[in-house]
Write a protein that holds these residues in place. Structure first.
Motif, short mmCIF file in Angstrom:
data_model
loop_
_atom_site.label_atom_id
_atom_site.label_comp_id
_atom_site.label_asym_id
_atom_site.label_seq_id
_atom_site.Cartn_x
_atom_site.Cartn_y
_atom_site.Cartn_z
N ALA A 54 0.80 -1.22 0.00
CA ALA A 54 0.00 0.00 0.00
C ALA A 54 0.84 1.27 0.00
O ALA A 54 0.30 2.35 0.22
CB ALA A 54 -0.94 0.01 1.21
N SER A 55 2.15 1.17 -0.25
CA SER A 55 2.99 2.37 -0.24
C SER A 55 4.18 2.16 -1.16
O SER A 55 4.49 1.04 -1.58
CB SER A 55 3.48 2.68 1.18
OG SER A 55 4.43 1.72 1.60
N ARG A 56 4.88 3.25 -1.45
CA ARG A 56 6.07 3.17 -2.30
C ARG A 56 7.14 2.29 -1.66
O ARG A 56 7.81 1.51 -2.34
CB ARG A 56 6.63 4.56 -2.56
CG ARG A 56 5.70 5.50 -3.32
CD ARG A 56 6.43 6.82 -3.52
NE ARG A 56 5.65 7.83 -4.20
CZ ARG A 56 4.99 8.79 -3.58
NH1 ARG A 56 4.97 8.83 -2.25
NH2 ARG A 56 4.34 9.71 -4.27
N GLU A 78 6.77 -0.18 0.52
CA GLU A 78 6.35 -1.58 0.44
C GLU A 78 6.50 -2.10 -0.98
O GLU A 78 6.85 -3.27 -1.20
CB GLU A 78 4.91 -1.71 0.93
CG GLU A 78 4.77 -1.41 2.43
CD GLU A 78 3.32 -1.32 2.87
OE1 GLU A 78 2.43 -1.59 2.04
OE2 GLU A 78 3.08 -0.96 4.04
N SER A 135 -8.63 3.26 -1.04
CA SER A 135 -7.89 3.80 0.10
C SER A 135 -7.03 4.99 -0.34
O SER A 135 -6.33 4.91 -1.36
CB SER A 135 -6.98 2.72 0.71
OG SER A 135 -6.13 3.28 1.69
N THR A 164 -4.36 6.02 0.97
CA THR A 164 -2.94 5.74 1.07
C THR A 164 -2.35 5.25 -0.26
O THR A 164 -1.14 5.28 -0.45
CB THR A 164 -2.66 4.68 2.16
OG1 THR A 164 -3.31 3.45 1.81
CG2 THR A 164 -3.16 5.15 3.52
N LEU A 165 -3.21 4.81 -1.17
CA LEU A 165 -2.75 4.28 -2.44
C LEU A 165 -2.57 5.36 -3.51
O LEU A 165 -1.90 5.12 -4.51
CB LEU A 165 -3.75 3.24 -2.97
CG LEU A 165 -3.97 2.00 -2.10
CD1 LEU A 165 -5.20 1.24 -2.59
CD2 LEU A 165 -2.74 1.11 -2.13
N TRP A 176 1.00 6.50 -4.83
CA TRP A 176 1.64 5.42 -5.58
C TRP A 176 0.99 5.26 -6.96
O TRP A 176 1.67 5.07 -7.96
CB TRP A 176 1.53 4.13 -4.76
CG TRP A 176 2.21 2.93 -5.34
CD1 TRP A 176 3.28 2.92 -6.20
CD2 TRP A 176 1.86 1.57 -5.11
NE1 TRP A 176 3.61 1.62 -6.50
CE2 TRP A 176 2.76 0.78 -5.85
CE3 TRP A 176 0.88 0.95 -4.34
CZ2 TRP A 176 2.71 -0.62 -5.85
CZ3 TRP A 176 0.83 -0.43 -4.33
CH2 TRP A 176 1.74 -1.21 -5.07
#
Length: 247
Positions: free
Chosen positions: A45-47, A49, A116, A118-119, A122
């Motif tokens: 869910a993140s750069r 990760e 989401s 948070t996505l 990205w």
């Protein structure tokens, strides 16, 4: 023909949903082999990760490439996609790139609807990597919470349908991409409830991988995607280390 589907997330349930969705677009002579990451995160869910998942993706390709005609990286932000194309000789597709390119064949402007916030950063990077920012009308997220990524497409189904209607009206999107592996399969279920074409990124990536495998493109021997020369490698998995060292 054999396609290798790599889920860089560690969720086996997600992989099973992907395989079921892919079955609708596979030709009868295609065998889909799915591999789930054994290490990493249940859902990327993140750069940061994605960077970890990209390295794991390279390991999996190195281990399984001998039996594959093409590879699908089954995570919407396409972790490791460009590096994998540089390193390996077989065709490789990613969900975000495949969805964006497919959307551009269905309309002038596309929007990405996901689940989401948070996505979104990205996914903005994924659009930029495709070079098609001018055709991206928006990246939208519903104002609603959910309990689990495993059930998010069912929890937010009505909210996502309503958001798609707003995207069409307010952002003038001709096509909508349902972004994120947890939304795999949702497009087919809600297609009759929306007014524009929907793109399921997993289906797009699988179909394009199958097409590229049938075209049998020659690997690059010059330019930006030519395989790098041999280099000593320390501490990598045996398959990846051997490939980098040209053994």
């Amino acid at each position: 023909m054999r396609l290798l589907l790599i889920n860089p997330n560690t969720s086996v349930d997600m992989t099973e949903r992907m395989v079921a969705t892919a079955g609708a677009v596979l030709a009868p002579d295609v065998d889909l082999v799915a591999v789930t990451a054994a290490r990493g995160m249940p859902y990327i869910a993140s750069r940061a990760e994605a960077l970890v998942a990209g390295a794991l993706t390279l390991e999996i390709i190195a281990e399984h490439q001998a039996d594959a005609d093409a590879v699908i990286i089954a995570a919407f932000g396409d972790p490791g996609l460009i590096a994998a194309r540089e390193l390996f000789d077989l065709p490789i597709t990613g969900m975000a790139e495949a969805a964006i390119l497919t959307a551009c064949m269905l309309g002038q402007r596309f929007s990405i609807v996901t689940f989401s916030r948070t996505l979104t950063a990205w996914y903005e990077d994924a659009v930029a990597l495709s070079g098609l920012q001018a055709r991206c009308a928006s990246i939208r997220v519903p104002d609603a919470s959910f309990k689990s990524v495993a059930t998010v497409q069912h929890e937010l189904e009505d909210e996502l349908v309503a958001l798609i209607a707003r995207v069409v009206e307010e952002d003038q999107a001709d096509v909508v991409i349902l972004g994120g592996a947890p939304l795999t399969g949702l497009a087919g279920r809600i297609a009759d409830r929306v007014s524009v074409p929907l793109v399921d990124p997993l289906s797009a990536a699988v179909a394009q991988a199958e097409l590229l495998a049938r075209l049998k493109p020659r690997p690059a021997r010059a330019g930006r995607f030519a395989r790098p020369g041999p280099k000593p490698a320390l501490g990598l998995t045996p398959a990846l280390g051997a490939w980098i060292e040209h053994r």
